[in-house]
Write a protein that holds these residues in place. Structure first.
Motif, PDB file in Angstrom:
ATOM      1  N   GLY A   6       0.823  -1.196   0.000  1.00  0.00           N
ATOM      2  CA  GLY A   6       0.000   0.000   0.000  1.00  0.00           C
ATOM      3  C   GLY A   6       0.855   1.243   0.000  1.00  0.00           C
ATOM      4  O   GLY A   6       2.078   1.181  -0.173  1.00  0.00           O
ATOM      5  N   SER A   7       0.222   2.382   0.208  1.00  0.00           N
ATOM      6  CA  SER A   7       0.951   3.645   0.261  1.00  0.00           C
ATOM      7  C   SER A   7       1.576   3.804   1.641  1.00  0.00           C
ATOM      8  O   SER A   7       1.140   3.197   2.620  1.00  0.00           O
ATOM      9  N   GLY A  62       1.471   6.306   3.692  1.00  0.00           N
ATOM     10  CA  GLY A  62       0.533   6.880   4.652  1.00  0.00           C
ATOM     11  C   GLY A  62      -0.444   5.857   5.193  1.00  0.00           C
ATOM     12  O   GLY A  62      -0.674   5.769   6.405  1.00  0.00           O
ATOM     13  N   ASP A  63      -1.022   5.053   4.302  1.00  0.00           N
ATOM     14  CA  ASP A  63      -2.006   4.053   4.729  1.00  0.00           C
ATOM     15  C   ASP A  63      -1.359   2.984   5.608  1.00  0.00           C
ATOM     16  O   ASP A  63      -1.948   2.543   6.606  1.00  0.00           O
ATOM     17  N   LEU A  64      -0.159   2.557   5.248  1.00  0.00           N
ATOM     18  CA  LEU A  64       0.514   1.513   6.018  1.00  0.00           C
ATOM     19  C   LEU A  64       0.888   2.004   7.414  1.00  0.00           C
ATOM     20  O   LEU A  64       0.738   1.272   8.406  1.00  0.00           O
ATOM     21  N   GLN A  65       1.357   3.240   7.507  1.00  0.00           N
ATOM     22  CA  GLN A  65       1.733   3.762   8.825  1.00  0.00           C
ATOM     23  C   GLN A  65       0.503   4.007   9.694  1.00  0.00           C
ATOM     24  O   GLN A  65       0.566   3.853  10.911  1.00  0.00           O
ATOM     25  N   GLN A  66      -0.624   4.349   9.078  1.00  0.00           N
ATOM     26  CA  GLN A  66      -1.855   4.486   9.855  1.00  0.00           C
ATOM     27  C   GLN A  66      -2.293   3.126  10.373  1.00  0.00           C
ATOM     28  O   GLN A  66      -2.738   3.000  11.522  1.00  0.00           O
ATOM     29  N   ALA A  67      -2.156   2.094   9.536  1.00  0.00           N
ATOM     30  CA  ALA A  67      -2.486   0.735   9.973  1.00  0.00           C
ATOM     31  C   ALA A  67      -1.569   0.305  11.112  1.00  0.00           C
ATOM     32  O   ALA A  67      -1.985  -0.398  12.039  1.00  0.00           O
ATOM     33  N   ASP A 103      -2.763   2.033  14.194  1.00  0.00           N
ATOM     34  CA  ASP A 103      -4.027   1.431  14.627  1.00  0.00           C
ATOM     35  C   ASP A 103      -3.854   0.033  15.203  1.00  0.00           C
ATOM     36  O   ASP A 103      -4.811  -0.560  15.719  1.00  0.00           O
TER      37      ASP A 103
END
Length: 307
Positions: A131-132, A134-139, A142
């Motif tokens: 993924g991108s 940003g999305d991976l670091q948000q995951a 979380d």
């Protein structure tokens, strides 16, 4: 009021993942009433609502619920590791490791890492997602991922990073291009040609920024999120592209193309392993970082020896 328990956290995570108490109760093999009571006890203990009940649409976590979910996942994972050590009397590496990797790094990062765990730690279940950054670091924040691999220029302040290897910016050209014999190429030498940029945030914007800093306005003709598409367009002589190469990669990343380092000064970049701040990392995560650091260090030394 009662104390917060691991069972309550387990049931809460099950509800968040399943999206309903009914589905969660089936997943953890207890009654709906038991799950509902555990959630109510958690909310009473913490003094806040953790879930938003949507009629006929299940439940979603509140902001407090999302924050608790991230921490609860790490607590449960650490508890499982402690249980394993107590049961076996050793600190053997085992369990599930959830890895995230930006798409442009996956071909170089995921296969050797997966092979390492398969060969040396078969008791570890290795999972990954792309993924991108940003999305991976948000995951990761979380609690859905144990670690992620991104470029160092993409890391967020809310994560802790470990640089694994330096990345070198290269210009991708069609094989047979007049500049293919060069040791390095400046942006000005391709300024009049069409640019075909990789459109994965923030790759495209950074590429344009680097060229403008060198006094060149790129003539962007196409962009694509698919590296294979970009390479195919370049191979057909339709323009050039930019890509970060890693230690051990050859100057021929695919049929009909060749890559040459950029001569202009560009900001440093590296592969970074990122983990949550303030969270104890399990040994399987430490092993992933240790292995890849050695893997790319050996590849970089091999590159030096070849040249």
């Amino acid at each position: 009021m009662g104390e917060l328990t691991l069972r309550q956290l387990e049931y809460f995570i099950a509800v968040v993942d399943a999206g309903s108490v009914t589905a969660a109760s089936k997943k953890v093999s207890v009654t709906q009433a038991t799950v509902s009571m555990a959630i109510a006890q958690l909310e009473s203990r913490l003094g806040t609502d953790l879930l938003i009940r949507q009629q006929s649409k299940g439940v979603v976590p509140t902001r407090a619920g999302r924050e608790l979910s991230a921490r609860a996942r790490h607590v449960l994972a650490m508890t499982a590791e402690i249980t394993q050590v107590a049961a076996t009397g050793t600190s053997e590496i085992s369990g599930v490791i959830e890895i995230g990797c930006v798409s442009s790094l996956s071909p170089q990062v995921v296969p050797p890492l997966a092979a390492h765990f398969e060969r040396h730690y078969p008791q570890v279940t290795f999972n990954y997602r792309e993924g991108s950054a940003g999305d991976l670091q948000q995951a990761l924040i979380d609690g859905a991922l144990d670690m992620a691999f991104v470029f160092s220029r993409q890391t967020l302040e809310s994560v802790r990073s470990h640089d694994i290897a330096e990345a070198i910016l290269k210009i991708m050209l069609p094989a047979g291009h007049p500049l293919c014999g060069r040791q390095s190429i400046s942006f000005s030498e391709v300024a009049q040609e069409s640019a075909i940029l990789i459109d994965l945030p923030p790759s495209r914007d950074r590429s344009i920024e680097f060229m403008r800093n060198a006094g060149v306005e790129p003539r962007v003709r196409w962009t694509s999120e698919n590296l294979a598409t970009v390479m195919a367009l370049v191979a057909n002589g339709l323009g050039y592209s930019l890509r970060y190469a890693l230690p051990g990669e050859t100057s021929v990343p695919g049929p009909g193309v060749i890559e040459i380092p950029v001569a202009d000064t560009v900001p440093r970049n590296a592969i970074s392993a990122v983990v949550p701040r303030g969270i104890h990392t399990p040994r399987r995560v430490d092993e992933a970082i240790r292995f890849l650091s050695i893997h790319f260090s050996e590849a970089a030394q091999a590159d030096t020896d070849r040249h």
